[in-house]
Design a protein around this motif. Structure first.
Motif, PDB file in Angstrom:
ATOM      1  N   THR A 286       0.870  -1.243   0.075  1.00 44.42           N
ATOM      2  CA  THR A 286       0.218   0.059  -0.045  1.00 44.42           C
ATOM      3  C   THR A 286       0.988   1.322  -0.093  1.00 44.42           C
ATOM      4  OG1 THR A 286      -1.743  -1.208   1.144  1.00 44.42           O
ATOM      5  CG2 THR A 286      -1.921   1.376   1.172  1.00 44.42           C
ATOM      6  N   SER A 287       0.685   2.098  -0.984  1.00 44.75           N
ATOM      7  CA  SER A 287       1.495   3.262  -1.029  1.00 44.75           C
ATOM      8  C   SER A 287       1.062   4.327   0.016  1.00 44.75           C
ATOM      9  CB  SER A 287       1.466   3.866  -2.321  1.00 44.75           C
ATOM     10  OG  SER A 287       0.176   4.281  -2.668  1.00 44.75           O
ATOM     11  N   VAL A 288       1.809   5.362   0.294  1.00 46.30           N
ATOM     12  CA  VAL A 288       1.326   6.174   1.102  1.00 46.30           C
ATOM     13  C   VAL A 288       0.326   7.059   0.554  1.00 46.30           C
ATOM     14  CG1 VAL A 288       2.032   8.632   2.439  1.00 46.30           C
ATOM     15  CG2 VAL A 288       3.668   6.644   1.902  1.00 46.30           C
ATOM     16  N   PHE A 289       0.269   7.385  -0.728  1.00 49.01           N
ATOM     17  CA  PHE A 289      -0.853   8.217  -1.254  1.00 49.01           C
ATOM     18  C   PHE A 289      -2.047   7.370  -1.465  1.00 49.01           C
ATOM     19  CE2 PHE A 289      -3.351   9.083  -5.147  1.00 49.01           C
ATOM     20  CZ  PHE A 289      -3.581  10.280  -4.997  1.00 49.01           C
ATOM     21  N   SER A 290      -2.086   6.295  -1.678  1.00 46.32           N
ATOM     22  CA  SER A 290      -3.527   5.236  -1.844  1.00 46.32           C
ATOM     23  C   SER A 290      -3.931   5.029  -0.308  1.00 46.32           C
ATOM     24  CB  SER A 290      -3.001   4.119  -2.397  1.00 46.32           C
ATOM     25  OG  SER A 290      -2.191   3.222  -1.727  1.00 46.32           O
ATOM     26  N   GLY A 291      -3.211   5.056   0.538  1.00 47.68           N
ATOM     27  CA  GLY A 291      -3.472   4.774   2.261  1.00 47.68           C
ATOM     28  C   GLY A 291      -4.172   5.975   2.399  1.00 47.68           C
ATOM     29  N   GLY A 292      -3.450   7.316   2.314  1.00 54.39           N
ATOM     30  CA  GLY A 292      -4.125   8.342   2.581  1.00 54.39           C
ATOM     31  C   GLY A 292      -5.265   8.872   2.192  1.00 54.39           C
ATOM     32  N   ARG A 293      -5.227   8.508   0.842  1.00 54.99           N
ATOM     33  CA  ARG A 293      -6.589   8.772  -0.036  1.00 54.99           C
ATOM     34  C   ARG A 293      -7.773   7.998   0.485  1.00 54.99           C
ATOM     35  NH1 ARG A 293      -6.115   6.104  -5.526  1.00 54.99           N
ATOM     36  NH2 ARG A 293      -6.570   4.387  -4.052  1.00 54.99           N
ATOM     37  N   ASN A 294      -7.655   6.678   0.720  1.00 52.83           N
ATOM     38  CA  ASN A 294      -8.634   5.965   1.400  1.00 52.83           C
ATOM     39  C   ASN A 294      -9.290   6.167   2.965  1.00 52.83           C
ATOM     40  OD1 ASN A 294      -8.476   4.312  -0.966  1.00 52.83           O
ATOM     41  ND2 ASN A 294      -7.124   2.935   0.032  1.00 52.83           N
ATOM     42  N   TYR A 295      -8.212   6.894   3.293  1.00 56.96           N
ATOM     43  CA  TYR A 295      -8.619   7.151   4.885  1.00 56.96           C
ATOM     44  C   TYR A 295      -9.326   8.527   4.668  1.00 56.96           C
ATOM     45  CZ  TYR A 295      -7.816   8.630   9.768  1.00 56.96           C
ATOM     46  OH  TYR A 295      -8.045   8.740  11.049  1.00 56.96           O
ATOM     47  N   ALA A 296      -8.941   9.423   4.008  1.00 55.61           N
ATOM     48  CA  ALA A 296      -9.619  10.731   3.429  1.00 55.61           C
ATOM     49  C   ALA A 296     -10.955  10.549   3.204  1.00 55.61           C
ATOM     50  CB  ALA A 296      -8.843  11.706   2.759  1.00 55.61           C
ATOM     51  N   ILE A 297     -11.257   9.541   2.300  1.00 56.33           N
ATOM     52  CA  ILE A 297     -12.420   9.291   1.813  1.00 56.33           C
ATOM     53  C   ILE A 297     -13.335   8.923   2.682  1.00 56.33           C
ATOM     54  CG2 ILE A 297     -13.683   7.909   0.048  1.00 56.33           C
ATOM     55  CD1 ILE A 297     -11.475   7.988  -1.939  1.00 56.33           C
ATOM     56  N   LEU A 298     -13.023   7.898   3.602  1.00 59.97           N
ATOM     57  CA  LEU A 298     -13.577   7.225   4.765  1.00 59.97           C
ATOM     58  C   LEU A 298     -13.923   8.423   5.728  1.00 59.97           C
ATOM     59  CD1 LEU A 298     -12.075   3.884   5.074  1.00 59.97           C
ATOM     60  CD2 LEU A 298     -14.329   4.291   4.282  1.00 59.97           C
ATOM     61  N   MET A 299     -13.220   9.192   6.191  1.00 58.63           N
ATOM     62  CA  MET A 299     -13.217  10.039   7.114  1.00 58.63           C
ATOM     63  C   MET A 299     -14.209  11.370   6.749  1.00 58.63           C
ATOM     64  SD  MET A 299     -10.175  12.628   9.026  1.00 58.63           S
ATOM     65  CE  MET A 299      -9.951  13.303   7.479  1.00 58.63           C
ATOM     66  N   TYR A 300     -14.279  11.680   5.522  1.00 55.42           N
ATOM     67  CA  TYR A 300     -15.045  12.827   5.197  1.00 55.42           C
ATOM     68  C   TYR A 300     -16.522  12.451   4.647  1.00 55.42           C
ATOM     69  CZ  TYR A 300     -10.978  15.905   5.451  1.00 55.42           C
ATOM     70  OH  TYR A 300      -9.775  16.490   6.008  1.00 55.42           O
ATOM     71  N   PHE A 301     -16.780  11.276   4.145  1.00 50.78           N
ATOM     72  CA  PHE A 301     -17.903  10.773   3.630  1.00 50.78           C
ATOM     73  C   PHE A 301     -18.675   9.836   4.505  1.00 50.78           C
ATOM     74  CE2 PHE A 301     -15.559  12.374  -0.028  1.00 50.78           C
ATOM     75  CZ  PHE A 301     -16.506  13.383  -0.596  1.00 50.78           C
ATOM     76  N   THR A 302     -17.830   8.823   5.403  1.00 51.70           N
ATOM     77  CA  THR A 302     -18.582   7.866   6.044  1.00 51.70           C
ATOM     78  C   THR A 302     -18.515   8.028   7.640  1.00 51.70           C
ATOM     79  OG1 THR A 302     -16.759   6.183   5.578  1.00 51.70           O
ATOM     80  CG2 THR A 302     -18.433   6.475   3.730  1.00 51.70           C
ATOM     81  N   CYS A 303     -17.309   8.681   7.922  1.00 52.03           N
ATOM     82  CA  CYS A 303     -16.778   8.653   9.292  1.00 52.03           C
ATOM     83  C   CYS A 303     -16.546   7.122   9.966  1.00 52.03           C
ATOM     84  CB  CYS A 303     -18.016   9.298  10.282  1.00 52.03           C
ATOM     85  SG  CYS A 303     -18.481  10.750  10.004  1.00 52.03           S
ATOM     86  N   GLY A 304     -16.082   6.352   8.772  1.00 54.05           N
ATOM     87  CA  GLY A 304     -15.712   5.197   9.234  1.00 54.05           C
ATOM     88  C   GLY A 304     -14.184   4.884   9.318  1.00 54.05           C
TER      89      GLY A 304
END
Length: 205
Positions: free
Chosen positions: A53-71
């Motif tokens: 898992t790259s730093v970019f893909s891991g951070g991107r997935n985390y940001a999507i979950l944080m801003y849209f699902t709170c999960g």
């Protein structure tokens, strides 16, 4: 020879180097995690996934979950489980499950995991690939002069062993009992006399 700093998969149970509440021991990471936790998680995920898992893909997935699902906390707890398995660490604090730690104290959990990897010798700024390549280059390759010296030493030892065997053989021959040597000479002389006195060997005129 300098040993690599990265230490992976210990055989005995380990302990966390810092507590969950030691965020201020690294104020820079603490502020970065509070402002943008997706970057900290991306760096952690890159190490615990061993570069998959790259730093970019891991951070991107985390940001999507944080801003849209709170999960995001349920997503990041898997990285904590992988980290504990990698270094054989116990559930902390007080044996709490990883998902519970991330749900109640998400920023503190990310900071603790970041500090733990740093204390294990990882440079969080360069990622998994550069960390492992630097560790391998310091532990695998030996200086050429040492390799040549070791080869010369082995050749000298083989030469000494051969000479020792040859000398022992000569000494055994020289130290043979006199009776044995005289017996061998008498047998040789008798054989010569038999060949001379053999009637078939006499010349007929």
């Amino acid at each position: 020879m300098q040993q690599p700093k990265v230490q992976i998969q210990p055989k005995v149970p380990g302990e966390w180097n810092t507590s969950l509440w030691g965020c201020f021991s690294n104020c820079g990471n603490c502020i970065a995690t509070l402002c943008c936790p997706c970057i900290t998680y991306g760096q952690i995920a890159n190490i615990v996934d061993q570069g998959k898992t790259s730093v970019f893909s891991g951070g991107r997935n985390y940001a999507i979950l944080m801003y849209f699902t709170c999960g995001c906390c349920l997503y990041s707890c898997f990285a904590r489980s992988k980290l504990r398995y990698m270094f054989n660490l116990p559930p902390s604090p007080c044996g709490c499950a990883d998902c519970l730690v991330h749900t109640c104290c998400e920023p503190c959990a990310l900071c603790q995991e970041y500090r733990e990897l740093q204390s294990r010798g990882f440079d969080m700024a360069v990622g998994w690939d550069l960390n492992t390549s630097q560790a391998g280059s310091t532990s695998v390759h030996a200086p050429v002069s040492q390799m040549m010296q070791g080869q010369m030493t082995n050749n000298q030892q083989n030469y000494n062993y051969q000479n020792a065997g040859y000398n022992n053989q000569n000494m055994n021959h020289q130290n043979a009992p006199p009776n044995q040597t005289m017996g061998q000479n008498d047998a040789y002389n008798n054989q010569n006399e038999y060949q001379i006195n053999d009637p078939q060997e006499q010349v007929q005129y």
